[in-house]
Design a protein around this motif. Structure first.
Motif, PDB file in Angstrom:
ATOM      1  N   PRO A 114       0.825  -1.210   0.000  1.00  0.00           N
ATOM      2  CA  PRO A 114       0.000   0.000   0.000  1.00  0.00           C
ATOM      3  C   PRO A 114       0.864   1.266   0.000  1.00  0.00           C
ATOM      4  CG  PRO A 114      -0.438  -1.376   1.945  1.00  0.00           C
ATOM      5  CD  PRO A 114       0.670  -2.012   1.205  1.00  0.00           C
ATOM      6  N   GLU A 115       0.212   2.380  -0.211  1.00  0.00           N
ATOM      7  CA  GLU A 115       0.936   3.652  -0.249  1.00  0.00           C
ATOM      8  C   GLU A 115       1.607   3.917   1.107  1.00  0.00           C
ATOM      9  OE1 GLU A 115      -0.818   6.751  -2.548  1.00  0.00           O
ATOM     10  OE2 GLU A 115      -0.268   8.284  -1.082  1.00  0.00           O
ATOM     11  N   ALA A 116       2.773   4.557   1.021  1.00  0.00           N
ATOM     12  CA  ALA A 116       3.500   4.911   2.244  1.00  0.00           C
ATOM     13  C   ALA A 116       2.691   5.933   3.042  1.00  0.00           C
ATOM     14  CB  ALA A 116       4.855   5.505   1.869  1.00  0.00           C
ATOM     15  N   THR A 117       2.990   6.027   4.326  1.00  0.00           N
ATOM     16  CA  THR A 117       2.318   7.045   5.134  1.00  0.00           C
ATOM     17  C   THR A 117       2.705   8.426   4.610  1.00  0.00           C
ATOM     18  OG1 THR A 117       4.182   7.223   6.639  1.00  0.00           O
ATOM     19  CG2 THR A 117       2.473   5.611   7.214  1.00  0.00           C
ATOM     20  N   ARG A 118       1.893   9.388   4.949  1.00  0.00           N
ATOM     21  CA  ARG A 118       2.176  10.747   4.460  1.00  0.00           C
ATOM     22  C   ARG A 118       3.537  11.242   4.925  1.00  0.00           C
ATOM     23  NH1 ARG A 118      -1.937  14.976   2.567  1.00  0.00           N
ATOM     24  NH2 ARG A 118      -2.918  13.582   1.075  1.00  0.00           N
ATOM     25  N   ARG A 158       9.015  12.698   3.551  1.00  0.00           N
ATOM     26  CA  ARG A 158      10.445  12.635   3.843  1.00  0.00           C
ATOM     27  C   ARG A 158      11.182  12.038   2.636  1.00  0.00           C
ATOM     28  NH1 ARG A 158      14.119   9.267   6.741  1.00  0.00           N
ATOM     29  NH2 ARG A 158      15.633  10.508   7.919  1.00  0.00           N
ATOM     30  N   ARG A 159      10.599  11.007   2.052  1.00  0.00           N
ATOM     31  CA  ARG A 159      11.216  10.360   0.895  1.00  0.00           C
ATOM     32  C   ARG A 159      11.385  11.340  -0.255  1.00  0.00           C
ATOM     33  NH1 ARG A 159       7.690   5.653  -1.549  1.00  0.00           N
ATOM     34  NH2 ARG A 159       8.211   4.771   0.480  1.00  0.00           N
ATOM     35  N   VAL A 160      10.310  12.005  -0.601  1.00  0.00           N
ATOM     36  CA  VAL A 160      10.363  12.813  -1.820  1.00  0.00           C
ATOM     37  C   VAL A 160      11.178  14.080  -1.607  1.00  0.00           C
ATOM     38  CG1 VAL A 160       8.219  14.122  -1.507  1.00  0.00           C
ATOM     39  CG2 VAL A 160       8.978  13.544  -3.804  1.00  0.00           C
ATOM     40  N   LYS A 161      11.198  14.575  -0.372  1.00  0.00           N
ATOM     41  CA  LYS A 161      12.000  15.776  -0.159  1.00  0.00           C
ATOM     42  C   LYS A 161      13.494  15.449  -0.190  1.00  0.00           C
ATOM     43  CE  LYS A 161      12.585  20.104   2.072  1.00  0.00           C
ATOM     44  NZ  LYS A 161      12.424  20.902   3.257  1.00  0.00           N
ATOM     45  N   PHE A 162      13.883  14.358   0.461  1.00  0.00           N
ATOM     46  CA  PHE A 162      15.286  13.946   0.356  1.00  0.00           C
ATOM     47  C   PHE A 162      15.633  13.635  -1.096  1.00  0.00           C
ATOM     48  CE2 PHE A 162      15.738  12.941   5.019  1.00  0.00           C
ATOM     49  CZ  PHE A 162      16.851  13.747   5.211  1.00  0.00           C
ATOM     50  N   ASP A 163      14.694  13.014  -1.783  1.00  0.00           N
ATOM     51  CA  ASP A 163      14.934  12.619  -3.162  1.00  0.00           C
ATOM     52  C   ASP A 163      15.174  13.833  -4.056  1.00  0.00           C
ATOM     53  OD1 ASP A 163      14.940  11.414  -5.623  1.00  0.00           O
ATOM     54  OD2 ASP A 163      13.036  10.373  -5.392  1.00  0.00           O
ATOM     55  N   ARG A 208       5.180   5.576  -4.835  1.00  0.00           N
ATOM     56  CA  ARG A 208       4.493   5.970  -3.602  1.00  0.00           C
ATOM     57  C   ARG A 208       4.263   4.824  -2.634  1.00  0.00           C
ATOM     58  NH1 ARG A 208       0.151   9.894  -6.560  1.00  0.00           N
ATOM     59  NH2 ARG A 208      -0.932   9.875  -4.554  1.00  0.00           N
ATOM     60  N   GLN A 209       4.667   3.615  -3.027  1.00  0.00           N
ATOM     61  CA  GLN A 209       4.495   2.472  -2.130  1.00  0.00           C
ATOM     62  C   GLN A 209       5.253   2.646  -0.820  1.00  0.00           C
ATOM     63  OE1 GLN A 209       4.969  -1.710  -3.939  1.00  0.00           O
ATOM     64  NE2 GLN A 209       6.168  -0.342  -5.214  1.00  0.00           N
ATOM     65  N   ALA A 210       4.782   1.938   0.192  1.00  0.00           N
ATOM     66  CA  ALA A 210       5.534   1.861   1.443  1.00  0.00           C
ATOM     67  C   ALA A 210       6.799   1.042   1.212  1.00  0.00           C
ATOM     68  CB  ALA A 210       4.693   1.211   2.527  1.00  0.00           C
ATOM     69  N   SER A 211       7.808   1.290   2.035  1.00  0.00           N
ATOM     70  CA  SER A 211       9.019   0.474   1.940  1.00  0.00           C
ATOM     71  C   SER A 211       8.947  -0.709   2.900  1.00  0.00           C
ATOM     72  CB  SER A 211      10.256   1.316   2.243  1.00  0.00           C
ATOM     73  OG  SER A 211      10.262   1.688   3.605  1.00  0.00           O
ATOM     74  N   ARG A 242       7.853  -3.258  -3.318  1.00  0.00           N
ATOM     75  CA  ARG A 242       7.936  -2.329  -2.184  1.00  0.00           C
ATOM     76  C   ARG A 242       8.960  -1.276  -2.560  1.00  0.00           C
ATOM     77  NH1 ARG A 242      10.619  -7.105  -1.212  1.00  0.00           N
ATOM     78  NH2 ARG A 242      12.795  -6.879  -0.609  1.00  0.00           N
ATOM     79  N   PHE A 243       8.895  -0.128  -1.908  1.00  0.00           N
ATOM     80  CA  PHE A 243       9.859   0.907  -2.242  1.00  0.00           C
ATOM     81  C   PHE A 243      11.213   0.543  -1.631  1.00  0.00           C
ATOM     82  CE2 PHE A 243      12.156   4.868  -1.757  1.00  0.00           C
ATOM     83  CZ  PHE A 243      12.020   5.398  -3.038  1.00  0.00           C
ATOM     84  N   PRO A 244      12.294   0.629  -2.408  1.00  0.00           N
ATOM     85  CA  PRO A 244      13.606   0.259  -1.855  1.00  0.00           C
ATOM     86  C   PRO A 244      14.131   1.353  -0.919  1.00  0.00           C
ATOM     87  CG  PRO A 244      13.666   0.429  -4.280  1.00  0.00           C
ATOM     88  CD  PRO A 244      12.373   1.030  -3.833  1.00  0.00           C
ATOM     89  N   ARG A 245      14.428   0.948   0.287  1.00  0.00           N
ATOM     90  CA  ARG A 245      14.965   1.901   1.264  1.00  0.00           C
ATOM     91  C   ARG A 245      16.290   2.448   0.741  1.00  0.00           C
ATOM     92  NH1 ARG A 245      14.971  -1.603   5.081  1.00  0.00           N
ATOM     93  NH2 ARG A 245      12.754  -1.232   5.278  1.00  0.00           N
TER      94      ARG A 245
END
Lengths: 478, 652
Positions: B103-107, B112-117, B428-431, B459-462
């Motif tokens: 499922p989609e990652a938490t908000r 945090r993911r997309v901002k670091f990205d 957008r998946q959870a890791s 799953r999203f790769p950490r």
């Protein structure tokens, strides 16, 4: 000591120490000794390498005494009566054209600056520059026919250290750490002791890991209270507070790992903090040479101001290999080091005085402590020096023929192998290229030099380079 | 001599075979290339031809060279999951493996993911609040657009390109002399990315920007010459030779995804790249590298008055001067027609043209894969700079082709490609899923077991943050980060022990303390000494183009994070910041326990971008109220701990 035993012992000690502090029950959460199998940082040997044959290994450890700047072979280990005879004349035409760094080819030849004498039982000739090392002549295996590819310092420093004149490839110590793994879980496998007087030409890439993982890079250490960068808490943060911080971080990290399930990398990170913690304890103990006897200090010349620094670092090297560090480099010479362009006598007198006793002391100490047979000692620079003069009393760089010696386990003693021409300009008899020297070094450690490889950007990269024509030097093996 | 004779015989035999094969080839130009390859060798004994293996049909069959066409979208069962076409390709392969996405990652995780990205920075508490409260359906889309428009995007993504460009601001080798103007190239890259300069123009200027007449464009050609150099070498011709080979190797790896360097001494062992191909590629730049003079740097390309004729160098050595040849792209990556019609008189422009022609599938595949790589922390192929036959090919070949064609459709806009990737359900998946969520956790466990390497992206790769980003994050969470953009590099102080390994004067800390806390991209890039935290966390050495950084985990990293001035100053700054913000939030005087919890919550929010879990809250509060010490001191302990947490340097 069996490395596996020491590992679990240290782990228990770590857990015992830390769980007694804040009640965060590090040990209880992870009672199973998972870290023993998990991908462990720094220490994990390469899984089932096909290049290592323990049965073939003659030595386990290496101490490389690196004389940075290029010591003069014709003044130290390669006697040249012909050079004395021809002194003041130009290089005879019969020697042909050769490349130099500083247009010295037409300069008059310069006689060896101090007399050579046959030493010990073997009669191996060593110059009066190095009386203490000379007293170990029967232990030395001098290769008088070394040669490399560049007249420039950094390229030759890189070649001697990494096999390539280009910068950025993994150094020999990194290859060995990668090829053999560690014998000690508390310390890095590859340690470098730079000369505190100044950096070398070519800089830290000389001990870099290149494309190998960072865990194989040479870790620089020095004598004194901070042997490793960032080893102790910063000013203003006490040990007990740091321990608490570590414990809380450990709590966070284990929880972080637990909710995410299997992740070797996160597990390795938890282990890395344990190792860091152990290093904080082990490293100061390692560099605490005050616990050595006065006799040992004197043996290494630590009691003399001119040889104190190099003596301390040679003693540190011995303490490191005792504790299972695989590969130690001890650099002699600041940024200029042995680079005697203007006055060989002055330059080499200073550097020989600083290193002669320490090196001899190290050889003796290795014997006294039963470390001789499984340790290889290497003495040498990035190249030698030219037979003709520069600025009157100096000598220019010479990569075309020079000397380097080995001592310790696995090599013949009291011998000179190969030869340069009568004036010491080029290696002419049984030449040993730096690549062959590296292959031989790996061979002594039980590593197949052709197989030791790391896949990178489409190539199986190797220390000895891509071609399959690199041979070891069997004649010098005991 | 006998070795040489044998070689000659073998060579002739190969030529005969080649000629025989070419005779039967119906294509009209077959003879032309054979005719041009007979030249007199320097031995004068026999004609020394360029002997190179013919490119065969099976060579061309390799996936990387296959014509690029937009693949049709595969059908999927879970029709509601896909958000963008990307998801169809990913889901299709997951379903074939009988797997489902998470499922989609938490908000908070997603932010945090997309901002670091995109920016390489942690989210601020304000951003977290805003994003959590924004319940409109396009909240995430607007977030992505806002981040893509931020100047921080170029400051983050430039480093990936600089790794490929083996960028540093010094020569390396003994003197490691400073290239005073080098920062301008970094600046150019940052700005080009921020302006969303189309990739074709981005590359064209780096290959031939000196020909437009605009000085700014000429700066871009520093790409070609950004590698190590030894200006004080005696043999300037050798310096030039090494440099030229290095340029060709870099261009091959960075733009074509081909390990051309393997062919500088001999034909490539596995790929259909001959030694001649290598020197033809080098030939494209041969007449544009300034004449080398002792102790003079060469930084930018410029057409030279005296053209240099390209030639082969046997064994890759300067002394091994072989037959002359003409500048051209590697045959394997080139249709015969393009190879023939290549404008050898304007080789750099012609090369740039060729890179972006419709019949060149490689350029688009290579860059699309790199963009994907940095979003997911791993490329779709094993090695993003090796599209040859040895490295493993793409896990999702159709997806790669879709991305590549989409990039073309969007006129090579990189931001557009970022956007389509970031908006996908795949991204957008959870890791991971915590154990308390039964159904989803079961999915997660299945995914881990069935696909431990996460090849199928269920799953999203950490991702582990890079050293540069870790430093930026340390400065950001402690309120120290100076966000001024652009300009020459800065030098934060170095530990004295490290200074000693350098030559004197090679690192002088910047005078203004504010310069010590600029973003990592602006930290001076000395080739012989990488800034410690960058070095420890696997920054490449700028000796050669680097497509994938190592991701090592070492005790030296731990010591760095535990004990360096950098982290300690960050912990102190964080401590103050937490106290200030929690005082503003909590009713400090009413109840001490509440205030303590507020402090812990602020700490987690600022440093990790989330609220603490119950267990964490309880443990941290206990630590905070440890009676033997002042609360501030206890908080400092907690700050050091949180900065040393795995979570701080990983993004889920």
């Amino acid at each position: 000591m069996d490395p596996r035993t020491s590992r679990s012992f240290d782990r228990r000690r770590f857990l015992a120490t830390s769980s007694g502090l804040g009640g965060l029950a590090l040990a209880a959460m992870w009672a199973g000794d998972r870290s023993a199998q998990a991908a462990s940082p720094t220490t994990s040997p390469n899984p089932s390498p096909n290049w290592f044959d323990p049965a073939r290994a003659r030595v386990k450890r290496v101490i490389w005494l690196f004389m940075h700047g290029g010591p003069s072979h014709v003044d130290l280990f390669d006697p040249k009566p012909e050079l004395t005879r021809l002194a003041g004349q130009s290089v005879p035409d019969s020697f042909g054209v050769f490349k130099t760094r500083r247009k010295v080819a037409a300069n008059p030849l310069l006689a060896p600056l101090k007399p050579f004498r046959p030493r010990g039982q073997s009669g191996l000739q060593v110059s009066d520059f190095l009386p203490e090392i000379a007293s170990h002549a029967d232990d030395l295996c001098v290769i008088r026919s070394m040669h490399g590819d560049s007249v420039n310092h950094p390229q030759s420093v890189y070649q001697m250290n990494t096999g390539s004149i280009l910068m950025g490839r993994p150094s020999v110590g990194s290859w060995v750490a990668y090829g053999l793994g560690s014998e000690n879980d508390n310390l890095p496998s590859f340690v470098v002791l730079p000369d505190p007087a100044g950096g070398l030409k070519g800089g830290p890439p000389a001990w870099g890991n290149g494309f190998l993982p960072a865990s194989y890079q040479g870790v620089t250490m020095r004598a004194g209270k901070q042997p490793i960068l960032h080893l102790q808490p910063p000013a203003g943060f006490s040990q007990p507070r740091q321990r608490e911080a570590l414990q809380f971080a450990d709590f966070l990290n284990r929880r972080h790992l637990a909710v995410r399930g299997a992740d070797d990398e996160l597990a390795a990170r938890v282990d890395a903090y344990e190792l860091a913690f152990r290093m904080q304890a082990a490293a100061p103990d390692l560099v605490d040479i005050a616990e050595e006897t006065a006799a040992t200090h004197a043996l290494y010349g630590i009691d003399q101001p001119h040889s104190r620094d190099y003596g301390q670092r040679c003693l540190l090297a011995r303490r490191m290999i005792e504790r299972g560090v695989r590969f130690v480099q001890v650099y002699s010479g600041d940024t200029n080091g042995w680079d005697a362009h203007s006055d060989v006598l002055k330059n080499h007198t200073q550097h020989c005085l600083a290193t002669d006793r320490p090196v001899a002391g190290l050889l003796q100490d290795l014997k006294n402590r039963g470390l001789w047979d499984d340790t290889l000692v290497i003495w040498g620079g990035e190249f030698g020096r030219m037979p003709m003069s520069e600025s009157g009393k100096g000598r220019d760089h010479n990569p075309w023929g020079y000397s380097l010696w080995l001592a310790g386990g696995g090599v013949k003693a009291g011998m000179a192998f190969g030869a340069t021409d009568p004036i010491g300009l080029r290696a002419v008899e049984s030449p040993v290229h730096v690549r062959n020297f590296h292959a031989t070094l790996l061979h002594l450690l039980g590593i197949d030099h052709e197989r030791l490889a790391y896949y990178h950007n489409g190539l199986d990269e190797r220390l000895i380079g891509p071609t399959d024509d690199v041979e070891i030097v069997p004649e010098i093996l005991a | 001599m006998s070795g040489r004779a044998t070689l000659l015989v073998a060579t002739s035999a190969r030529i005969v075979a080649t000629v025989a094969r070419r005779w039967t080839d119906r294509r009209r130009h077959a003879l032309v290339s054979v005719a041009t390859i007979f030249l007199i060798s320097q031995l004068g004994l026999a004609a020394e031809p360029i002997a190179e293996p013919e490119i065969t049909a099976s060579d061309r069959d390799h996936w990387a060279f296959a014509p690029l066409q937009q693949p049709s979208m595969p059908t999927v069962q879970a029709k509601r999951w896909p958000q963008t076409p990307i998801d169809h390709f990913v889901l299709h392969q997951l379903e074939q493996q009988q797997l489902s996405p998470l499922p989609e990652a938490t908000r908070t995780a997603l932010l945090r993911r997309v901002k670091f990205d995109l920016l390489g920075l942690p989210p601020t508490p304000q951003e977290i609040r805003d994003f959590q409260q924004d319940r409109s359906p396009d909240a995430y889309r607007r977030l992505v657009d806002r981040l893509l428009a931020s100047p921080g995007y170029g400051e983050r993504w430039a480093q990936y390109w600089l790794d490929l460009a083996r960028f540093a601001e010094t020569d390396g080798f003994e003197h490691d002399r400073v290239r005073e103007q080098a920062w301008k190239y970094r600046q150019w890259v940052v700005e080009a990315l921020n302006q969303d300069m189309p990739y074709d123009r981005f590359v064209r200027l780096q290959l031939a920007g000196d020909l437009t007449g605009d000085k700014q464009d000429a700066i871009a050609t520093m790409f070609c010459l950004a590698g190590p150099d030894m200006p004080d070498i005696n043999e300037q011709d050798l310096r030039r030779h090494d440099k030229m080979n290095e340029v060709a190797s870099t261009v091959g790896a960075a733009l074509l995804g081909l390990q051309m360097h393997c062919a500088q001494c001999h034909d490539h062992k596995y790929d259909a790249i001959s030694q001649a191909d290598f020197y033809r590629l080098r030939g494209i730049f041969e007449s544009s590298v300034p004449v080398m003079r002792r102790d003079q740097p060469v930084l930018q390309l410029a057409a030279q008055a005296k053209p240099v004729t390209p030639r082969i160098y046997h064994r890759g050595e300067l002394q091994g001067r072989g037959p002359e040849l003409q500048p051209r792209p590697p045959r394997i990556a080139c249709s015969d027609a393009s190879h023939e019609s290549f404008d050898v008189d304007h080789p750099r422009q012609a090369f740039a043209d060729w890179l972006f022609r419709d019949d060149n599938p490689l350029t688009a595949r290579v860059i699309a894969n790199r963009i994907w790589q940095h979003h997911f922390g791993r490329s779709l192929c094993e090695n993003p700079s090796d599209f040859g036959v040895i490295a493993a090919g793409p896990s999702h070949p159709q997806l790669l082709d879709w991305l590549a064609t989409d990039l073309r459709r969007g006129d090579w806009s990189l931001k557009r490609l970022h956007r389509v990737i970031l908006l996908s359900a795949t991204y957008r998946q959870a890791s991971y899923v915590e154990p308390h969520d039964d159904t989803a956790h079961h999915l997660y466990v299945t995914s881990l077991e069935a696909d431990p390497e996460n090849r199928w992206l269920g799953r999203f790769p950490r991702k582990r943050l890079e050293g540069e980003t870790i430093r930026d994050a340390l400065l950001a969470v402690s309120g120290q980060l100076d966000r001024r953009s652009g300009g020459p590099s800065v030098m934060p102080p170095l530990p004295p022990e490290l200074l000693k390994t350098l030559l004197k004067g090679q690192w002088k800390a910047s005078e203004k303390p504010a310069d010590h806390v600029r973003r990592s991209i602006y930290v001076f890039a000395r080739r012989n000494l990488r800034y410690p935290i960058f070095d420890t966390f696997d920054r490449p050495d700028a000796g050669a183009s680097c497509a994938v950084r190592n991701r090592s985990t070492t005790a030296i990293q731990s010591l760095q994070m535990l004990n360096s001035r950098l982290t300690f100053a960050a912990a102190q700054g964080l401590c103050e910041r937490v106290l200030q913000s929690s005082a503003a939030v909590g009713e400090s005087d009413t109840e001490a326990a509440f205030a303590d919890e507020a402090v812990v919550q602020q700490l987690f929010l600022i440093a990790l971008g989330r609220q603490p879990h119950a267990e964490e809250l309880q443990q941290a509060t206990t630590q905070l109220t440890e009676p033997s010490r002042e609360r501030n001191e206890n908080l400092l302990v907690l700050c050091v701990a949180v900065l040393n947490s795995s979570e701080f340097i990983y993004a889920d």
